[in-house]
Design a protein around this motif. Structure first.
Motif, PDB file in Angstrom:
ATOM      1  N   ASP A  15       0.800  -1.242   0.000  1.00 48.26           N
ATOM      2  CA  ASP A  15       0.000   0.000   0.000  1.00 48.26           C
ATOM      3  C   ASP A  15       0.822   1.276   0.000  1.00 48.26           C
ATOM      4  N   LEU A  16       2.124   1.173   0.130  1.00 52.78           N
ATOM      5  CA  LEU A  16       2.825   2.437   0.392  1.00 52.78           C
ATOM      6  C   LEU A  16       3.235   3.230  -0.842  1.00 52.78           C
ATOM      7  N   PHE A  17       3.310   4.495  -0.628  1.00 49.84           N
ATOM      8  CA  PHE A  17       3.711   5.449  -1.654  1.00 49.84           C
ATOM      9  C   PHE A  17       4.661   6.432  -0.964  1.00 49.84           C
ATOM     10  N   LYS A  18       5.811   6.686  -1.625  1.00 46.58           N
ATOM     11  CA  LYS A  18       6.781   7.601  -1.008  1.00 46.58           C
ATOM     12  C   LYS A  18       6.286   9.043  -1.176  1.00 46.58           C
ATOM     13  N   ILE A  19       6.363   9.781  -0.129  1.00 48.32           N
ATOM     14  CA  ILE A  19       5.827  11.151  -0.193  1.00 48.32           C
ATOM     15  C   ILE A  19       6.689  12.115   0.636  1.00 48.32           C
ATOM     16  N   LYS A  20       6.621  13.386   0.225  1.00 45.08           N
ATOM     17  CA  LYS A  20       7.366  14.389   0.984  1.00 45.08           C
ATOM     18  C   LYS A  20       6.434  15.024   2.016  1.00 45.08           C
ATOM     19  N   TYR A  21       6.907  15.041   3.244  1.00 46.13           N
ATOM     20  CA  TYR A  21       6.143  15.693   4.306  1.00 46.13           C
ATOM     21  C   TYR A  21       6.734  17.075   4.574  1.00 46.13           C
TER      22      TYR A  21
ATOM     23  N   LYS B  39      -1.434   4.531  -0.292  1.00 41.38           N
ATOM     24  CA  LYS B  39      -1.829   4.925  -1.657  1.00 41.38           C
ATOM     25  C   LYS B  39      -3.303   5.307  -1.775  1.00 41.38           C
ATOM     26  N   ASN B  40      -4.107   4.727  -0.909  1.00 37.17           N
ATOM     27  CA  ASN B  40      -5.548   5.023  -0.948  1.00 37.17           C
ATOM     28  C   ASN B  40      -5.847   6.517  -0.885  1.00 37.17           C
ATOM     29  N   ILE B  41      -4.880   7.273  -0.395  1.00 37.93           N
ATOM     30  CA  ILE B  41      -5.082   8.719  -0.280  1.00 37.93           C
ATOM     31  C   ILE B  41      -5.445   9.324  -1.638  1.00 37.93           C
ATOM     32  N   PHE B  42      -4.938   8.712  -2.700  1.00 34.80           N
ATOM     33  CA  PHE B  42      -5.222   9.265  -4.032  1.00 34.80           C
ATOM     34  C   PHE B  42      -6.587   8.823  -4.569  1.00 34.80           C
ATOM     35  N   LEU B  43      -7.150   7.781  -3.941  1.00 31.37           N
ATOM     36  CA  LEU B  43      -8.482   7.330  -4.364  1.00 31.37           C
ATOM     37  C   LEU B  43      -9.571   8.122  -3.645  1.00 31.37           C
ATOM     38  N   ILE B  44      -9.284   8.453  -2.377  1.00 40.36           N
ATOM     39  CA  ILE B  44     -10.263   9.254  -1.620  1.00 40.36           C
ATOM     40  C   ILE B  44     -10.048  10.695  -2.093  1.00 40.36           C
ATOM     41  N   LYS B  45     -10.900  11.189  -2.886  1.00 42.98           N
ATOM     42  CA  LYS B  45     -10.603  12.484  -3.506  1.00 42.98           C
ATOM     43  C   LYS B  45     -10.917  13.645  -2.564  1.00 42.98           C
TER      44      LYS B  45
END
Ligand code: ATP
Ligand code: MG
Length: 530
Positions: free
Chosen positions: A454-460, A496-502
């Motif tokens: 499920d993970l996606f690399k992201i900048k905080y 990654k679900n963050i991109f599905l929940i709009k």
């Protein structure tokens, strides 16, 4: 109207209405377009627009554009946008003090003709010196006793551009020994050759704030002209002008205290200083308390209005703790934010006894079923936050340590079996066992996690207070108190679900509220008030 709103201004309005003094309540918000609006202005906006709303009245938006040197059209547009963002609409067309320049001029001539104004030709330095001080009476200017005709002649010269800037000005003739220094022949008109964005080059003389404001208010029939406490002494001048010109309607001024927020500045002048000194780049920097900065950080307009509503209005100067404001934001975000898991300081965990992947349904909001669920996986490789790990057992915190059991949120429990380190003795990963049938008890801590699937690399991106000092209201050298660690950036993981929940706003479980900005996650605020 709610009881809560009964501050001294509301009480006065109610009294005025009971005495039939006014048929309709008219307020105004009168910003100078010389910068962006800040949280202090929000207090004034809330007060003026909300009064109009509560009493079925109207609120005007009038730009105080009396100083062509400082005002800009871009600020006008930005200010309008910010007011609309807060959810308020002003009455009919946008107004400007410059709409009334002709009238102000006419009233200036009237004062000259009544021997109540004269053209001054002392230098600004001398004017200041002659003014005296708190314990020193002022001295009359040698130009004070010019005849009406002389004054008309010289004022005309001022208007026609026959003086340089600061060579002459128009002053009210009041009292050079008044205890109220403001009344020691205040300046009514000054010369400025800068092109005005509305009146272009029509004028080279401009009325001062003090002269124009009471006239503008009265032309617009403002019933209650609200301003901040520093104008308390100017009220005498406000009334003096209205009592000495031929104007039918006379507005009244009421003062309330400015809003100050801890660890922050709420003054355009100081913000301008930070921009000029390249300490911050723009007015909408998320670390600033400008409305656009706050919006950029992730503040909702609702939370700002709720804050203003609960502020109270008084004549007492004080500092409001930033935490008080943040509580309103937290309350608002808690309702509207879907939950998601994000790992800010990733630590790899290998679940040695897991061979396949399992589907796990997680609710997007613990209290609001309408927000739905998301599909996650549990697999051999998962990530937790380093903050939840420690090598040795420490009494107070129930963290991950050897042989301790911990629960993965919405999933089962794990027990730490082995810590794998690299050559430099840094922890590489941790081997754990997944405990299938173990029942949870209250002592077991629940932590957030993300599986490799499920993970996606992201900048905080994290913002801290711009200032280290709680109260910098009175400090001159604000540079000294700048917090050098006001921005921190880190790479981590997000589900990654963050991109599905709009949605724009999220609550990262156990971390706080975040806003998504171009594939970056920016922290708005913590979950709890630490
Ligand atoms: P600044 O000191 O930031 O330049 P200002 O008072 O010069 O503020 P204006 O544009 O003239 O800014 O303000 C418009 C209105 O907002 C005024 O009525 C002013 O009194 C009010 N206001 C400005 N700052 C605050 C504040 N910190 N708290 C409450 N009201 C404020
Ligand atoms: Mg100002």
């Amino acid at each position: 109207m709610k009881k809560k709103n009964k501050n001294f201004i509301y009480k006065k309005i109610i009294k005025d209405l009971n005495e039939n003094k006014y048929k309709k309540i008219i307020t105004r918000f009168a910003p100078e377009p010389n910068g962006y609006l800040h949280i202090g202005h929000a207090k004034s906006i809330y007060l003026n627009f909300q009064i109009a709303k509560d009493f079925n009245g109207i609120c005007n938006l009038r730009f105080d554009d009396t100083n062509p040197n400082t005002i800009k059209k871009i600020y006008v547009n930005k200010i309008k946008k910010d007011i609309l963002w807060l959810g308020y609409k002003w009455n009919s067309k946008t107004k400007y003090a410059s709409n009334y320049f002709n009238k102000c001029y006419k009233y200036a001539i009237e004062l000259i003709k009544k021997k109540l104004a004269y053209v001054e030709e002392l230098s600004p330095k001398k004017i200041k010196k002659y003014k005296g001080g708190l314990f020193k009476k002022g001295i009359n200017s040698p130009y004070r006793n010019r005849t009406i005709n002389e004054n008309i002649y010289y004022f005309n010269k001022m208007k026609n551009g026959e003086y340089k800037e600061k060579e002459a000005c128009l002053r009210a003739k009041i009292n050079m020994s008044s205890k109220n220094i403001i009344l020691r022949d205040p300046i009514l008109y000054r010369i400025k050759y800068k092109k005005h964005f509305r009146t272009k080059n029509k004028w080279c003389i401009y009325p001062t704030y003090d002269f124009s404001h009471c006239i503008c208010d009265s032309i617009e029939k403002i019933t209650h002209s609200l301003c901040t406490l520093e104008f308390q002494n100017n009220k005498f001048l406000y009334n003096w002008i209205l009592n000495n010109i031929n104007i039918k309607y006379k507005s009244s001024q009421y003062e309330f205290s400015r809003l100050n927020i801890s660890n922050n500045i709420t003054s355009k002048r100081k913000i301008f200083f930070l921009i000029k000194n390249k300490i911050i780049k723009k007015w909408d920097d998320p670390r600033l308390m400008t409305l656009s900065g706050m919006k950029n950080k992730g503040y909702t307009s609702k939370s700002i209005l709720n804050f203003c509503k609960n502020l109270g209005v008084s004549k007492q100067e004080s500092i409001i703790d930033i935490k008080f404001l943040e509580n309103f934001l937290r309350k608002d975000l808690s309702k509207i934010c879907p939950r998601i898991m994000g790992i800010i300081n990733p630590l790899k965990i290998i679940l040695t006894n897991i061979k396949k992947k399992y589907i796990i349904k997680m609710p997007n909001h613990p209290k609001n079923k309408n927000m739905g669920t998301r599909k996650n996986f549990l697999c051999k490789e998962i990530y937790v936050d380093k903050k939840d790990f420690q090598i040795k057992k420490y009494k107070k915190f129930n963290k991950l340590y050897l042989n301790n059991i911990i629960k993965l949120r919405y999933s089962g429990m794990i027990i730490i079996k082995k810590i794998i380190k690299d050559k430099k003795l840094n922890i590489k990963y941790i081997k754990c066992k997944y405990l299938k049938n173990k029942k949870k008890n209250n002592k077991i801590k629940i932590i957030h996690w993300i599986s490799k699937i499920d993970l996606f690399k992201i900048k905080y991106k994290f913002f801290n207070n711009l200032f280290k000092k709680y109260n910098i209201k009175k400090n001159k050298n604000i540079k000294k108190y700048i917090n050098n660690k006001s921005i921190i950036e880190k790479y981590g993981y997000i589900d990654k679900n963050i991109f599905l929940i709009k949605k724009k706003f999220f609550q990262l479980e156990r971390e706080g509220y975040f806003i998504i900005k171009k594939n970056k996650l920016q922290k708005i605020i913590s979950l709890k008030n630490y």
